[in-house]
Design a protein around this motif. Structure first.
Motif, PDB file in Angstrom:
ATOM      1  N   ALA A  81       0.835  -1.199   0.000  1.00 25.58           N
ATOM      2  CA  ALA A  81       0.000   0.000   0.000  1.00 25.58           C
ATOM      3  C   ALA A  81       0.871   1.251   0.000  1.00 25.58           C
ATOM      4  CB  ALA A  81      -0.929   0.002   1.206  1.00 25.58           C
ATOM      5  N   ASN A  82       0.690   2.115  -1.007  1.00 24.38           N
ATOM      6  CA  ASN A  82       1.471   3.335  -1.142  1.00 24.38           C
ATOM      7  C   ASN A  82       0.663   4.316  -1.993  1.00 24.38           C
ATOM      8  OD1 ASN A  82       1.924   2.674  -3.944  1.00 24.38           O
ATOM      9  ND2 ASN A  82       3.511   1.238  -3.263  1.00 24.38           N
ATOM     10  N   PRO A  83       1.148   5.538  -2.193  1.00 31.48           N
ATOM     11  CA  PRO A  83       0.380   6.509  -2.991  1.00 31.48           C
ATOM     12  C   PRO A  83       0.056   6.038  -4.396  1.00 31.48           C
ATOM     13  CG  PRO A  83       2.050   7.643  -1.725  1.00 31.48           C
ATOM     14  CD  PRO A  83       2.309   6.177  -1.531  1.00 31.48           C
ATOM     15  N   ASN A  84       0.939   5.246  -5.002  1.00 28.25           N
ATOM     16  CA  ASN A  84       0.653   4.753  -6.346  1.00 28.25           C
ATOM     17  C   ASN A  84      -0.553   3.805  -6.340  1.00 28.25           C
ATOM     18  OD1 ASN A  84       1.345   4.431  -9.210  1.00 28.25           O
ATOM     19  ND2 ASN A  84       1.855   2.328  -8.645  1.00 28.25           N
ATOM     20  N   VAL A  85      -0.657   2.976  -5.312  1.00 31.96           N
ATOM     21  CA  VAL A  85      -1.787   2.056  -5.201  1.00 31.96           C
ATOM     22  C   VAL A  85      -3.081   2.842  -4.954  1.00 31.96           C
ATOM     23  CG1 VAL A  85      -2.793   0.186  -3.812  1.00 31.96           C
ATOM     24  CG2 VAL A  85      -0.376   0.116  -4.449  1.00 31.96           C
TER      25      VAL A  85
END
Length: 268
Positions: A108-112
């Motif tokens: 989970a990260n900003p791209n996801v």
């Protein structure tokens, strides 16, 4: 792509126009229909008191019509709604699968967040073709929108997001916050990558939850239209553009689109 700024009354169009801009090189058809859907939303808002809204909508109408004239011979989806709907649905599912695979792997990260959010917005574009989504699409749309919100809240609060369809309750009415977040994130493309390596979209949707359907329904044949030399959908669309222009008391633009529709109906 129109460079006219999006005025406050039409701020709900911004996510679709941004996605259209990001995809206009990698996925022309999805980009086109994101703009068409944005126009349909703007017409419904119908804020005649704001001349900037009128300017933006007319600019977008001219833009999509010019694009269609130039590319209808190369993109079947510009003249066939069944093809277009299937393509856009596949694009939304592809982005959803990429986000879901990364999320379930604990990435989970900003791209996801952006992948989930973008897939949700593209699912919304399917509303241009019909008013009711299938239960399958509704489930994916709601899950993608919820996941984007949930992961965003977790990252902001320093909480580790729970992978997959965790049963978390909370306020999901964060459209403005997510729109702002969308503007800050890197551009999405049709072959998304994660910081932990390539994310490969799967050919079939990943399960959302045990209670949600996971098998895509076959494309509906009931929407197939009899063959005709007249593009009735395009003529109807031009008439809608004319009607929109009339709400802004712009007779010149209305006449322009009505003449185009009339020519299409009388010369085909």
């Amino acid at each position: 792509m129109s460079t006219t700024p999006v005025p406050p009354p039409l701020k709900s169009l911004q996510p679709f126009l941004k996605i259209a801009s990001e995809l206009q090189k990698s996925d022309l058809l999805t980009s086109y229909y994101c703009k068409v859907y944005a126009i349909s939303l703007g017409v419904k808002i119908n804020d005649k008191s704001d001349p900037r809204s009128k300017q933006l909508l007319i600019s977008l109408m001219d833009e999509v019509e010019a694009f269609k004239r130039e590319n209808k011979g190369n993109l079947e989806g510009l003249t066939n709604d069944v093809v277009a709907e299937s393509h856009i649905e596949s694009m939304a599912i592809k982005l959803f699968n990429a986000a879901d695979k990364a999320d379930r792997a604990g990435q989970a990260n900003p791209n996801v967040i952006k992948l989930f959010y973008t897939s949700a917005k593209i699912f919304e574009v399917l509303g241009y073709f019909k008013e009711e989504y299938s239960e399958y699409i509704k489930a994916m749309f709601k899950y993608a929108a919820w996941k984007a919100t949930y992961i965003s809240k977790c990252l902001k609060s320093g909480t580790v997001p729970v992978p997959g369809p965790a049963a978390v309750k909370g306020d999901t009415d964060e459209e403005d916050e997510l729109n702002a977040l969308l503007a800050q994130l890197p551009c999405v493309n049709s072959e998304p990558q994660s910081s932990g390596g390539g994310i490969q979209a799967q050919s079939k949707p990943v399960g959302i939850a045990a209670t949600n359907p996971v098998i895509a329904p076959s494309p509906s044949s009931s929407r197939a239209k009899p063959k005709s030399n007249v593009d009735f959908d395009e003529a109807a669309k031009l008439c809608k553009y004319a009607q929109s222009a009339l709400t802004y008391e712009d007779s010149a633009t209305a006449v322009k689109y009505l003449k185009e529709a009339l020519a299409m109906l009388t010369t085909s």
